[in-house]
Write a protein that holds these residues in place. Structure first.
Motif, mmCIF file in Angstrom:
data_model
loop_
_atom_site.group_PDB
_atom_site.id
_atom_site.type_symbol
_atom_site.label_atom_id
_atom_site.label_comp_id
_atom_site.label_asym_id
_atom_site.label_seq_id
_atom_site.Cartn_x
_atom_site.Cartn_y
_atom_site.Cartn_z
ATOM 1 N N ARG A 274 0.823 -1.216 0.000
ATOM 2 C CA ARG A 274 0.000 0.000 0.000
ATOM 3 C C ARG A 274 0.858 1.267 0.000
ATOM 4 N N ILE A 275 1.928 1.284 0.784
ATOM 5 C CA ILE A 275 2.762 2.484 0.789
ATOM 6 C C ILE A 275 3.522 2.615 -0.523
ATOM 7 N N LEU A 276 3.880 1.467 -1.143
ATOM 8 C CA LEU A 276 4.527 1.499 -2.449
ATOM 9 C C LEU A 276 3.552 2.022 -3.504
ATOM 10 N N ASP A 277 2.304 1.563 -3.426
ATOM 11 C CA ASP A 277 1.284 2.004 -4.374
ATOM 12 C C ASP A 277 0.985 3.498 -4.222
ATOM 13 N N PHE A 278 1.130 4.010 -3.002
ATOM 14 C CA PHE A 278 0.850 5.417 -2.730
ATOM 15 C C PHE A 278 1.976 6.318 -3.245
ATOM 16 N N GLY A 279 3.031 5.716 -3.742
ATOM 17 C CA GLY A 279 4.150 6.503 -4.253
ATOM 18 C C GLY A 279 5.404 6.383 -3.421
ATOM 19 N N GLY A 280 5.377 5.473 -2.437
ATOM 20 C CA GLY A 280 6.572 5.245 -1.633
ATOM 21 C C GLY A 280 6.647 6.082 -0.380
ATOM 22 N N GLU A 281 5.725 7.023 -0.205
ATOM 23 C CA GLU A 281 5.710 7.831 1.009
ATOM 24 C C GLU A 281 4.272 8.187 1.362
ATOM 25 N N ALA A 282 3.944 8.074 2.662
ATOM 26 C CA ALA A 282 2.572 8.327 3.093
ATOM 27 C C ALA A 282 2.520 8.365 4.608
ATOM 28 N N SER A 283 1.489 8.979 5.141
ATOM 29 C CA SER A 283 1.217 8.921 6.577
ATOM 30 C C SER A 283 0.290 7.741 6.850
ATOM 31 N N CYS A 284 0.219 7.338 8.108
ATOM 32 C CA CYS A 284 -0.692 6.244 8.476
ATOM 33 C C CYS A 284 -2.133 6.639 8.178
ATOM 34 N N THR A 285 -2.447 7.919 8.382
ATOM 35 C CA THR A 285 -3.804 8.398 8.109
ATOM 36 C C THR A 285 -4.128 8.286 6.622
ATOM 37 N N GLN A 286 -3.180 8.675 5.773
ATOM 38 C CA GLN A 286 -3.395 8.581 4.328
ATOM 39 C C GLN A 286 -3.620 7.141 3.889
ATOM 40 N N TRP A 347 5.996 8.903 6.310
ATOM 41 C CA TRP A 347 7.072 7.927 6.130
ATOM 42 C C TRP A 347 7.440 7.832 4.650
ATOM 43 N N ARG A 348 8.715 7.577 4.383
ATOM 44 C CA ARG A 348 9.155 7.262 3.018
ATOM 45 C C ARG A 348 9.983 5.989 3.065
ATOM 46 N N LEU A 349 9.654 5.032 2.199
ATOM 47 C CA LEU A 349 10.406 3.774 2.166
ATOM 48 C C LEU A 349 11.887 4.040 1.929
ATOM 49 N N ARG A 350 12.722 3.347 2.658
ATOM 50 C CA ARG A 350 14.161 3.430 2.381
ATOM 51 C C ARG A 350 14.423 2.961 0.954
ATOM 52 N N ASP A 351 15.376 3.598 0.285
ATOM 53 C CA ASP A 351 15.621 3.329 -1.133
ATOM 54 C C ASP A 351 15.878 1.854 -1.397
ATOM 55 N N GLU A 352 16.698 1.227 -0.534
ATOM 56 C CA GLU A 352 17.050 -0.173 -0.745
ATOM 57 C C GLU A 352 15.824 -1.076 -0.592
ATOM 58 N N LEU A 353 14.959 -0.755 0.375
ATOM 59 C CA LEU A 353 13.744 -1.534 0.581
ATOM 60 C C LEU A 353 12.789 -1.342 -0.593
ATOM 61 N N ALA A 354 12.644 -0.097 -1.046
ATOM 62 C CA ALA A 354 11.752 0.167 -2.179
ATOM 63 C C ALA A 354 12.202 -0.597 -3.422
ATOM 64 N N GLU A 355 13.510 -0.664 -3.645
ATOM 65 C CA GLU A 355 14.039 -1.384 -4.805
ATOM 66 C C GLU A 355 13.802 -2.881 -4.656
ATOM 67 N N ALA A 356 13.993 -3.403 -3.451
ATOM 68 C CA ALA A 356 13.778 -4.834 -3.223
ATOM 69 C C ALA A 356 12.306 -5.204 -3.398
ATOM 70 N N LEU A 357 11.396 -4.304 -3.014
ATOM 71 C CA LEU A 357 9.965 -4.568 -3.174
ATOM 72 C C LEU A 357 9.580 -4.731 -4.643
ATOM 73 N N LYS A 358 10.308 -4.052 -5.519
ATOM 74 C CA LYS A 358 10.022 -4.169 -6.952
ATOM 75 C C LYS A 358 10.455 -5.530 -7.503
ATOM 76 N N ARG A 359 11.317 -6.218 -6.783
ATOM 77 C CA ARG A 359 11.807 -7.522 -7.240
ATOM 78 C C ARG A 359 10.879 -8.672 -6.842
ATOM 79 N N VAL A 360 10.027 -8.439 -5.840
ATOM 80 C CA VAL A 360 9.166 -9.531 -5.359
ATOM 81 C C VAL A 360 7.754 -9.357 -5.903
ATOM 82 N N ASP A 361 7.055 -10.463 -5.992
ATOM 83 C CA ASP A 361 5.697 -10.458 -6.547
ATOM 84 C C ASP A 361 4.687 -10.175 -5.430
#
Length: 804
Positions: A274-286, A347-361
């Motif tokens: 969900r945070i990746l879909d939101f653009g990689g950064e979001a608040s819990c409220t969003q 929050w914004r996903l750490r770059d390394e985590l965001a990249e790893a998320l793109k590798r998994v289904d």
């Protein structure tokens, strides 16, 4: 340029105030205006001349509860109860407290002393009076809001640290802390009065229900609270933070843990998608607004995930200045939300985590939370059940036992949050918590039968060998909205799924579940194969332990006392189950407080902590159909009367399962019948005192002798088939005969067989055997015969002669 100093860094305060003013109207004031409302309520209602002092006090303090949320105190309720029972005495206490002619610290100390006197005299059923420095200064602030402030140790310490103040605040230095606190806040207040923008903001929000705060003395309290809770090392800026911390995980590292379902469970993957879909950064409220779920689902879920990642990878976690860890920073960078954005923190996903998320289904992971069917409650319910350990001790019940909890008190009043009892259904999971003085989560239950109008039934499904302290719950941001906190006084409270999962993570971190339900069988034959003891001696040893419940294995060094103790437990259990064995070693500084319970330093003074034996007894109580073994190494090295205290009676076989009330917590306690104590004692240590008689008659003593002639050791010698080894053992046996006949020594000083065990024909070399002789045996003999040099030289020659 040199900073403008008073007793703190003014430029630091300016940075804090810049951010405070940005958030004041929309974010802070709605939450914090209760401070000004509480003062107004008190000022409007306080009247010492009132005919009904208790009612007046209760009314005056009606809006104070939410201001004193603290680790383990509910002082407002207690002072109003004391006022009902002894109105004149409590009235006199407040008159003395508000007498400004006397030193503040003396007034605080006297108020505490008088509170204890009134408690003992008029309300002895209460465990304590709960009137600490923090609440007493709060009373002073309510009466004199133009002179005093609310005192909270953690807040003032965090505030002073942020402003690089010269004022120090140390745990336990109560008088110095209070005086420094007042001076520090006075200086801060003087600076706040210079800020015209801040004064205008304050004036724009005050209503008729608020104290006008003409001298801005309540405002420093709020700024300090803001620093301690919201403003933290750069979080007040528009930049992503932290800049100087990273978990140190590469993209490949993240990909590996992403594929570990024990770390990234279904809920965790939902948060990530969900945070990746939101653009990689979001608040819990969003996230909650767009994808469903609660804000706490994302907040507590992220913290729990980060803890599992740290446990899995061993990566570093960023500490908080005031203690604890900033778990979210493992996964994200963060910053405050801008005006108009939903939520207060992004929050914004750490770059390394965001990249790893793109590798998994993540295509099979739910992007949107599943809505609950209309009119139905298909989701599992979770509850937090509170019991008084003096009346209803959860830790003492057996696993699978069913207990009833009445819906009404003895006076016929409905339990607190009565609707919860009506809503609970069969199968709901319940977290079991024991209230004062225990203040711990001690068990997990399941609702076994719905209410019948009179009671609700719970079945215990697990007892916790490592309970979870109240201080952990109260200091967890993930639980700050939990029903029932901060006081945890009442009966049955509702937990959200996210709160339950967070608490379960706390429990599992301390009480991991064994992944295997199958344990290796262990028999008498296994014992005799491993422990070089005759079958006759084993039978006698096991019989004595089962009958007496307590036994001490005494013998010379190297006879395998510790090795035998654990295997004796296995053989009686019939399986290797280390979860039912606890091991401790006594020493000269070991105390009752370590063993059973005692008060240890904590943030607000001292807290009662439970020792290893107390917790193990509770664990054994939970499973009465299984045997538990408490093993004590070097039992005679401790001050046994000091360590055991009243346990000297309770450990006796005839007193097992019989309860007495403990002095420390006034809670009934017993040593269970299924718990056995095995002690070990080295008879060759001349420095140790004899076991005192009171303890000696509670234990049976079993002499463990060298097992060179046991069938097991005889078979071991045959398997080695080594002539040098055989000559060495024969020499040691001759040596033991001499030691046993020596009037200054005796058989308790003989050389044990364990020095010569666990070798094979491949590594049983002359070099190994010489090392045992030179570095184990001869140093011991030199201590035995320190004044008989000729005897020592004779046996040194005999032992070395084995190798010629």
């Amino acid at each position: 340029m040199k900073a403008d100093w008073v007793m703190f860094n003014k430029s630091k305060l300016k940075a804090v105030l810049d951010e405070y003013k940005k958030q004041f109207v929309e974010i802070l004031w709605p939450k914090e205006k209760a401070k000004w409302e509480a003062v107004k309520q008190f000022q409007d209602n306080w009247n010492l001349a009132s005919a009904d002092f208790a009612a007046m006090l209760s009314n005056a303090l009606a809006k104070v509860d939410k201001l004193v949320k603290s680790g383990s105190y509910f002082p407002i309720g207690m002072i109003t109860e004391l006022a009902e029972k002894a109105p004149e005495e409590v009235k006199a206490m407040f008159e003395a407290l508000f007498d400004e002619s006397e030193d503040i610290y003396k007034r605080i100390e006297r108020f505490k002393e008088q509170s204890e006197y009134v408690r003992k005299t008029y309300h002895s059923k209460a465990v304590q009076h709960y009137q600490n420095e923090s609440i007493i200064i709060t009373y002073l602030w309510l009466q004199y809001p133009d002179k005093y402030y609310i005192y909270k140790f953690r807040e003032v310490k965090a505030f002073a640290t942020e402003l690089e103040s010269n004022y120090t605040f140390k745990q336990g230095s109560y008088e110095d802390n209070i005086r420094n606190f007042l001076s520090f806040y006075n200086e801060v207040c003087a600076e706040l009065k210079k800020d015209e923008e801040l004064k205008k903001l304050m004036a724009s929000q005050l209503t008729d229900e608020c104290y006008s705060d003409p001298n801005l003395r309540t405002l420093p309290i709020d700024v300090g609270h803001f620093v301690a809770k919201y403003y933290d090392n750069g979080l007040g800026t528009d930049e992503w933070w932290p800049k100087d911390y990273t978990p140190g995980l590469s993209v490949d590292d993240w990909e590996e843990v992403l594929n570990d379902s024990k770390v990234f469970n279904q809920s965790s993957l939902e948060i990530m998608r969900r945070i990746l879909d939101f653009g990689g950064e979001a608040s819990c409220t969003q996230l909650a607004n767009k994808y469903g779920g609660t804000k706490n689902f994302y907040n507590s879920g992220s913290s729990s995930l980060a803890k599992r990642i740290v446990k899995k990878t061993g990566c570093q976690v960023m500490p908080r200045d005031e203690g604890g860890s900033r778990w979210w920073s493992v996964l994200y960078l963060g910053k405050n939300a801008k005006k108009g954005e939903d939520g207060s923190f992004i929050w914004r996903l750490r770059d390394e985590l965001a990249e790893a998320l793109k590798r998994v289904d993540l295509s099979e992971v739910d992007l949107y939370a599943k809505p609950e069917p209309a009119g139905e409650s298909s989701e599992q319910n979770y509850w937090f059940l509170i019991g008084n350990p003096k009346i209803w001790s959860m830790s003492g019940w057996a696993v699978n036992a069913v207990q009833d909890y009445t819906l009404y008190t003895e006076e016929g009043k409905k339990r607190r949050v009565f609707q919860n009892f009506l809503d609970a259904k069969v199968g709901d999971i319940v977290i079991g918590y024991e209230s004062t003085p225990v203040k711990q989560i001690v068990a997990i239950f399941r609702v076994s039968a719905e209410h019948d109008g009179k009671k609700l039934s719970f079945q215990k499904i697990e007892g916790l060998s490592s309970p979870i302290d109240y201080s952990i719950l109260s200091n967890s941001p993930e639980l700050e909205d939990m029903e029932g906190l901060p006081q945890l006084q009442g009966s049955l409270f509702k937990l959200t799924r996210e709160e339950y999962e967070f608490i379960i993570d706390l429990i599992r971190n301390e009480n991991p579940i064994s992944l295997s339900n199958t344990k290796k069988a262990y028999t008498k034959a296994d014992f005799l194969n491993e422990v070089y003891m005759t079958e006759t001696d084993y039978d006698r040893l096991a019989a004595v332990l089962k009958n007496k419940k307590n036994i001490i294995l005494q013998g010379a060094p190297g006879v395998g006392k510790t090795f035998a103790a654990k295997r004796l437990a296995y053989s009686i259990m019939g399986e290797k189950d280390d979860n039912r064995i606890e091991f401790v070693q006594f020493h000269q500084n070991y105390s009752y407080e370590d063993f059973m319970m005692g008060y240890k330093p904590a943030e607000n003074g001292f807290e009662l902590k439970y020792g290893i034996f107390y917790r193990f007894c509770q664990k054994a109580l939970s499973c009465p159909d299984k045997d538990y073994f408490f093993i004590i190494d070097e039992i005679n090295r401790g001050n046994l009367s000091k360590i055991f205290g009243e346990l000297l009676m309770l450990i006796e076989a005839d007193y097992r399962d019989k309860k007495i009330t403990l002095a420390y917590n006034e809670v009934p306690f017993s040593v269970p019948n299924n718990l056995y104590i095995i002690g070990m004692m080295n008879t060759a240590d001349r420095s140790l005192a004899m076991i005192d008689y009171a303890l000696r008659r509670r234990f049976s003593f079993f002499d463990m002798e060298p097992g060179f002639d046991s069938q097991g050791f005889v078979d071991y010698r045959k398997d080695l088939n080594n002539d040098t080894f055989n000559r060495l053992i024969d020499c040691i046996k001759d040596l033991n005969q001499v030691i046993a006949q020596d009037k200054s020594l005796g058989k308790g000083f003989c050389i044990g067989h364990s020095y010569f065990c666990n070798w094979t024909d491949a590594n049983c070399t002359d070099e190994w055997m010489k090392n045992v002789v030179d570095f184990d045996i001869l140093p011991m003999l030199s201590e035995y015969w320190f004044d008989e040099n000729s005897t020592l030289q004779t046996w040194e020659a005999n032992l070395h002669g084995v190798f010629k």
